[in-house]
Design a protein around this motif. Structure first.
Motif, PDB file in Angstrom:
ATOM      1  N   MET A   1     -10.541  -9.425  -2.722  1.00 40.69           N
ATOM      2  CA  MET A   1     -10.004  -8.137  -3.072  1.00 40.69           C
ATOM      3  C   MET A   1     -11.122  -7.124  -3.293  1.00 40.69           C
ATOM      4  SD  MET A   1      -6.678  -8.830  -5.518  1.00 40.69           S
ATOM      5  CE  MET A   1      -6.666  -7.167  -6.056  1.00 40.69           C
ATOM      6  N   ALA A   2     -12.284  -7.588  -3.624  1.00 38.13           N
ATOM      7  CA  ALA A   2     -13.401  -6.686  -3.910  1.00 38.13           C
ATOM      8  C   ALA A   2     -13.808  -5.890  -2.670  1.00 38.13           C
ATOM      9  CB  ALA A   2     -14.594  -7.478  -4.441  1.00 38.13           C
ATOM     10  N   ARG A   3     -13.522  -6.422  -1.486  1.00 33.75           N
ATOM     11  CA  ARG A   3     -13.880  -5.713  -0.257  1.00 33.75           C
ATOM     12  C   ARG A   3     -12.961  -4.527   0.016  1.00 33.75           C
ATOM     13  NH1 ARG A   3     -14.148  -9.958   4.388  1.00 33.75           N
ATOM     14  NH2 ARG A   3     -12.324 -10.780   3.319  1.00 33.75           N
ATOM     15  N   GLY A   4     -11.819  -4.481  -0.629  1.00 34.14           N
ATOM     16  CA  GLY A   4     -10.892  -3.365  -0.449  1.00 34.14           C
ATOM     17  C   GLY A   4      -9.833  -3.653   0.594  1.00 34.14           C
ATOM     18  N   PRO A   5      -8.747  -2.902   0.571  1.00 37.03           N
ATOM     19  CA  PRO A   5      -7.634  -3.128   1.488  1.00 37.03           C
ATOM     20  C   PRO A   5      -7.979  -2.917   2.957  1.00 37.03           C
ATOM     21  CG  PRO A   5      -6.956  -1.730  -0.334  1.00 37.03           C
ATOM     22  CD  PRO A   5      -8.424  -1.891  -0.427  1.00 37.03           C
ATOM     23  N   VAL A   6      -8.922  -2.022   3.256  1.00 40.65           N
ATOM     24  CA  VAL A   6      -9.272  -1.767   4.654  1.00 40.65           C
ATOM     25  C   VAL A   6      -9.821  -3.031   5.306  1.00 40.65           C
ATOM     26  CG1 VAL A   6     -10.794  -0.424   6.169  1.00 40.65           C
ATOM     27  CG2 VAL A   6      -9.632   0.692   4.257  1.00 40.65           C
ATOM     28  N   ALA A   7     -10.552  -3.831   4.554  1.00 44.46           N
ATOM     29  CA  ALA A   7     -11.110  -5.078   5.085  1.00 44.46           C
ATOM     30  C   ALA A   7     -10.008  -6.055   5.479  1.00 44.46           C
ATOM     31  CB  ALA A   7     -12.034  -5.723   4.053  1.00 44.46           C
ATOM     32  N   TYR A   8      -8.807  -5.884   4.929  1.00 42.45           N
ATOM     33  CA  TYR A   8      -7.681  -6.763   5.237  1.00 42.45           C
ATOM     34  C   TYR A   8      -6.679  -6.122   6.183  1.00 42.45           C
ATOM     35  CZ  TYR A   8      -9.562  -9.609   1.506  1.00 42.45           C
ATOM     36  OH  TYR A   8     -10.398 -10.380   0.732  1.00 42.45           O
ATOM     37  N   GLY A   9      -7.041  -4.965   6.742  1.00 37.21           N
ATOM     38  CA  GLY A   9      -6.214  -4.365   7.782  1.00 37.21           C
ATOM     39  C   GLY A   9      -5.328  -3.203   7.363  1.00 37.21           C
ATOM     40  N   PRO A  11      -4.642   0.768   6.221  1.00 35.61           N
ATOM     41  CA  PRO A  11      -5.318   1.998   6.663  1.00 35.61           C
ATOM     42  C   PRO A  11      -6.054   2.776   5.581  1.00 35.61           C
ATOM     43  CG  PRO A  11      -2.959   2.376   6.483  1.00 35.61           C
ATOM     44  CD  PRO A  11      -3.183   0.909   6.246  1.00 35.61           C
ATOM     45  N   ASP A  12      -5.805   2.489   4.293  1.00 37.30           N
ATOM     46  CA  ASP A  12      -6.488   3.249   3.243  1.00 37.30           C
ATOM     47  C   ASP A  12      -6.990   2.304   2.161  1.00 37.30           C
ATOM     48  OD1 ASP A  12      -4.256   2.558   1.757  1.00 37.30           O
ATOM     49  OD2 ASP A  12      -3.357   4.539   1.865  1.00 37.30           O
ATOM     50  N   GLN A  13      -7.650   2.841   1.160  1.00 33.70           N
ATOM     51  CA  GLN A  13      -8.288   2.047   0.122  1.00 33.70           C
ATOM     52  C   GLN A  13      -7.423   1.902  -1.134  1.00 33.70           C
ATOM     53  OE1 GLN A  13     -10.524   0.227   1.517  1.00 33.70           O
ATOM     54  NE2 GLN A  13     -12.259   0.720   0.216  1.00 33.70           N
ATOM     55  N   THR A  14      -6.107   1.899  -1.008  1.00 28.11           N
ATOM     56  CA  THR A  14      -5.230   1.795  -2.157  1.00 28.11           C
ATOM     57  C   THR A  14      -4.601   0.403  -2.212  1.00 28.11           C
ATOM     58  OG1 THR A  14      -4.708   4.140  -1.914  1.00 28.11           O
ATOM     59  CG2 THR A  14      -3.254   2.847  -3.311  1.00 28.11           C
ATOM     60  N   TRP A  15      -4.852  -0.302  -3.320  1.00 30.29           N
ATOM     61  CA  TRP A  15      -4.184  -1.577  -3.525  1.00 30.29           C
ATOM     62  C   TRP A  15      -2.826  -1.319  -4.167  1.00 30.29           C
ATOM     63  CZ3 TRP A  15      -5.203  -5.754  -1.138  1.00 30.29           C
ATOM     64  CH2 TRP A  15      -6.516  -6.145  -0.854  1.00 30.29           C
ATOM     65  N   THR A  16      -1.791  -1.867  -3.579  1.00 26.24           N
ATOM     66  CA  THR A  16      -0.454  -1.799  -4.167  1.00 26.24           C
ATOM     67  C   THR A  16      -0.012  -3.222  -4.452  1.00 26.24           C
ATOM     68  OG1 THR A  16       0.677  -1.952  -2.033  1.00 26.24           O
ATOM     69  CG2 THR A  16       0.111   0.274  -2.826  1.00 26.24           C
ATOM     70  N   LEU A  17       1.000  -3.365  -5.298  1.00 18.97           N
ATOM     71  CA  LEU A  17       1.509  -4.708  -5.585  1.00 18.97           C
ATOM     72  C   LEU A  17       2.026  -5.377  -4.316  1.00 18.97           C
ATOM     73  CD1 LEU A  17       3.358  -4.153  -8.979  1.00 18.97           C
ATOM     74  CD2 LEU A  17       1.177  -5.306  -8.598  1.00 18.97           C
ATOM     75  N   THR A  22       1.318  -9.598  -0.231  1.00 14.53           N
ATOM     76  CA  THR A  22       1.088 -10.031   1.152  1.00 14.53           C
ATOM     77  C   THR A  22      -0.206 -10.814   1.271  1.00 14.53           C
ATOM     78  OG1 THR A  22       2.291  -8.099   1.972  1.00 14.53           O
ATOM     79  CG2 THR A  22       0.837  -9.200   3.525  1.00 14.53           C
ATOM     80  N   LEU A  23      -1.252 -10.342   0.606  1.00 20.74           N
ATOM     81  CA  LEU A  23      -2.549 -11.019   0.648  1.00 20.74           C
ATOM     82  C   LEU A  23      -2.460 -12.417   0.032  1.00 20.74           C
ATOM     83  CD1 LEU A  23      -5.510 -10.719   1.425  1.00 20.74           C
ATOM     84  CD2 LEU A  23      -5.926  -9.825  -0.870  1.00 20.74           C
TER      85      LEU A  23
END
Length: 122
Positions: A1-9, A11-17, A22-23
Motif C-alpha cells: 500500500m505504501a507504493r500508492g494506488p497508481v502502482a496497483y492500476g 488512475p489517481d493517488q486516492t485510497w478508498t475502502l 479489492t487489493l
C-alpha cells in the motif's frame, strides 16, 4: 500500500475502502466487508483523510467556465416567482382558474349528495 494506488492500476493517488478491499482480495484471496476494513485500518493507526490541496489534473479555466455557463442551467430555482402553497390541491385549483374552457365537474347523475339532517334526531 505504501507504493500508492497508481502502482496497483488505479488512475489517481486516492485510497478508498473499495480499492483496499479489492487489493486484499487480489493479494490474500479473502473477502472482507468495508466496515471490517475500516476497523482494521483504524486499529493500525490509519485515519480518514481529505486531500489538503486540489487535484493536479484540475483545470481552473474549465471549472470557472462550467460554473458560469452550465451551473445556472443545472441549478433549480430556489423559490417560485409568486407566492404559492405547498398544497398540491391548491396549486391545481389555482392553475385551473386560469383555464376558462374547463368547467367544474358535476356529480354523476345516479349519485345523491348527502343532505344535512335537521332536528338532531337520527
Amino acid at each position: 500500500m505504501a507504493r500508492g494506488p497508481v502502482a496497483y492500476g488505479w488512475p489517481d493517488q486516492t485510497w478508498t475502502l473499495a480499492r483496499i478491499k479489492t487489493l486484499i482480495g487480489r493479494r490474500f484471496h479473502r473477502t472482507l466487508s468495508l466496515s471490517s476494513i475500516a476497523e482494521m485500518l483504524h486499529r493500525h493507526g490509519f485515519s480518514h483523510q481529505v486531500p489538503s490541496r486540489r487535484a493536479l489534473e484540475r483545470d481552473e479555466g474549465k471549472v470557472t467556465g462550467w460554473v458560469k455557463d452550465m451551473w445556472p442551467q443545472v441549478e433549480a430555482p430556489r423559490r417560485r416567482s409568486t407566492a404559492g402553497s405547498s398544497s398540491r390541491t391548491r396549486r391545481l385549483l389555482d392553475d385551473a382558474a386560469h383555464l376558462p374552457h374547463l368547467v367544474p365537474a358535476r356529480a354523476h347523475p345516479g349519485h345523491r349528495s348527502p343532505t344535512p339532517r335537521r332536528g338532531g334526531t337520527s
